[in-house]
Motif scaffolding. Sequence first.
Motif, mmCIF file in Angstrom:
data_model
loop_
_atom_site.group_PDB
_atom_site.id
_atom_site.type_symbol
_atom_site.label_atom_id
_atom_site.label_comp_id
_atom_site.label_asym_id
_atom_site.label_seq_id
_atom_site.Cartn_x
_atom_site.Cartn_y
_atom_site.Cartn_z
ATOM 1 N N PHE A 7 5.572 4.152 0.588
ATOM 2 C CA PHE A 7 4.855 3.061 1.246
ATOM 3 C C PHE A 7 4.250 3.471 2.585
ATOM 4 O O PHE A 7 4.857 4.213 3.356
ATOM 5 C CB PHE A 7 5.804 1.874 1.442
ATOM 6 C CG PHE A 7 6.149 1.195 0.155
ATOM 7 C CD1 PHE A 7 5.280 0.280 -0.427
ATOM 8 C CD2 PHE A 7 7.342 1.489 -0.509
ATOM 9 C CE1 PHE A 7 5.586 -0.330 -1.640
ATOM 10 C CE2 PHE A 7 7.651 0.879 -1.721
ATOM 11 C CZ PHE A 7 6.775 -0.026 -2.286
ATOM 12 N N VAL A 8 3.073 2.943 2.835
ATOM 13 C CA VAL A 8 2.396 3.146 4.122
ATOM 14 C C VAL A 8 2.959 2.140 5.113
ATOM 15 O O VAL A 8 3.023 0.946 4.818
ATOM 16 C CB VAL A 8 0.875 2.912 3.972
ATOM 17 C CG1 VAL A 8 0.169 3.033 5.319
ATOM 18 C CG2 VAL A 8 0.286 3.880 2.960
ATOM 19 N N GLN A 9 3.365 2.627 6.269
ATOM 20 C CA GLN A 9 3.851 1.705 7.296
ATOM 21 C C GLN A 9 2.666 1.063 8.006
ATOM 22 O O GLN A 9 1.577 1.628 8.076
ATOM 23 C CB GLN A 9 4.748 2.461 8.281
ATOM 24 C CG GLN A 9 6.068 2.893 7.631
ATOM 25 C CD GLN A 9 6.822 3.944 8.418
ATOM 26 O OE1 GLN A 9 6.446 4.270 9.547
ATOM 27 N NE2 GLN A 9 7.873 4.467 7.833
ATOM 28 N N LEU A 50 0.843 -1.184 0.000
ATOM 29 C CA LEU A 50 0.000 0.000 0.000
ATOM 30 C C LEU A 50 0.886 1.243 0.000
ATOM 31 O O LEU A 50 1.805 1.359 0.807
ATOM 32 C CB LEU A 50 -0.877 -0.032 1.253
ATOM 33 C CG LEU A 50 -2.051 0.938 1.303
ATOM 34 C CD1 LEU A 50 -3.068 0.617 0.223
ATOM 35 C CD2 LEU A 50 -2.712 0.872 2.685
#
Lengths: 229, 229
Positions: free
Chosen positions: B48-50, B12
């Motif tokens: 990127f989403v963590q 994501l």
Amino acid sequence: MSYTYEYPRAALTVDCIVFGLDEDELKVLLIQRGIEPFEGRWALPGGFVQVDESVDTAARRELREETGVTDVFLEQLYTFGAVDRDPRERVVSVAYYALVNLSDHRIQADTDARNAAWFSVYDIPELAFDHARILEMAHERLRGKIRYQPIGFELLPPKFTLTRLQRLYEQILDTKLDKRNFRKKILKMELLEALDEVETDVAHRAAQLYRFNADAYNEKIRTGFNFEL
Amino acid sequence: MSYTYEYPRAALTVDCIVFGLDEDELKVLLIQRGIEPFEGRWALPGGFVQVDESVDTAARRELREETGVTDVFLEQLYTFGAVDRDPRERVVSVAYYALVNLSDHRIQADTDARNAAWFSVYDIPELAFDHARILEMAHERLRGKIRYQPIGFELLPPKFTLTRLQRLYEQILDTKLDKRNFRKKILKMELLEALDEVETDVAHRAAQLYRFNADAYNEKIRTGFNFEL
């Protein structure tokens, strides 16, 4: 050489808000969960996105699997990305919404859903996850949309009375509209064609039927308007 | 008992479309990629989403890390979920957009970005991934929004001339507007306050300055209008 993202990742789901109008009420399609978490609780139809299907496809698939509803135009609403919205683990959900003529869609529960049913948007049981908030945002989008664009083509039968159209506006906006004022505004938009027909099988005096003029309707979708209450 | 989703998952990401207006042009903030894939190619800031941060937070973080831009209101635009949109692997991206007064934001490239710069939306280099499409959708959203709601508070300096406001509309709509007609329509909306000041440091005859009436502006955001071209 691989550029893969090598960290823990969120799971991705879809949720579908399907609005339908029956004779008098704006309704939404819910399923009763057959599995934990929230087993037995009502929820929006939805589920996990598979890694080899698009998010749009996943929404259509989950809606079909859980409710039997097919052939609806799902429009993306919003992505819900808060960290703690799912008790299982990190789950990000892409929500979609659709408008349908309720009588066209026979629903049937399937797979993970114990049950599927239409509920009045003004009488919703306690929902699983953050689905109450997702539903509220979908309703808000609908309220916004109705002010700027014609709505009803998908929700109403092909021929309808002005009373029924007014009821649609009232249900979406959750407000009572003045009959005379509503008719004046709606007719002024020149979206409707008066038919040489009246409704049948009614106890009261039969009212005139109208239909949307498809060209005018599509033109108004393009140019918009401002429907002031 | 765990309810974790035990299948391969998409990565994501977030992407940010930051629009700014300088004297004459609608611009968008791009970064030059410092890593593969598309190394050296211009792209929307993002990443990127963590797993332990919300998607909204990821958007703000990536924008800050890659461009130095902070304190902007990022609104969610759309989630891009096609299967093959990233050559690395399955990546779903949530796009956000913002409007800023360009002169308020000093930009600086950082981390994965080699460079950051403003580009005219009408003169964009070839972009990485599907970012051209994402940018086009953001521009389309802006074009739609300007028809229904006041816009400009975030894009313009506190005091501005009607010419500058017209230029903003022309840049967003990519069309030339008739000066007299534009002024008539804009003033009729009663959004603006004429100030007892004129612009300074100009070679031509100094034009009158205006500012938005905050109350009227917020009311119009609530009630909307239809700005017909």
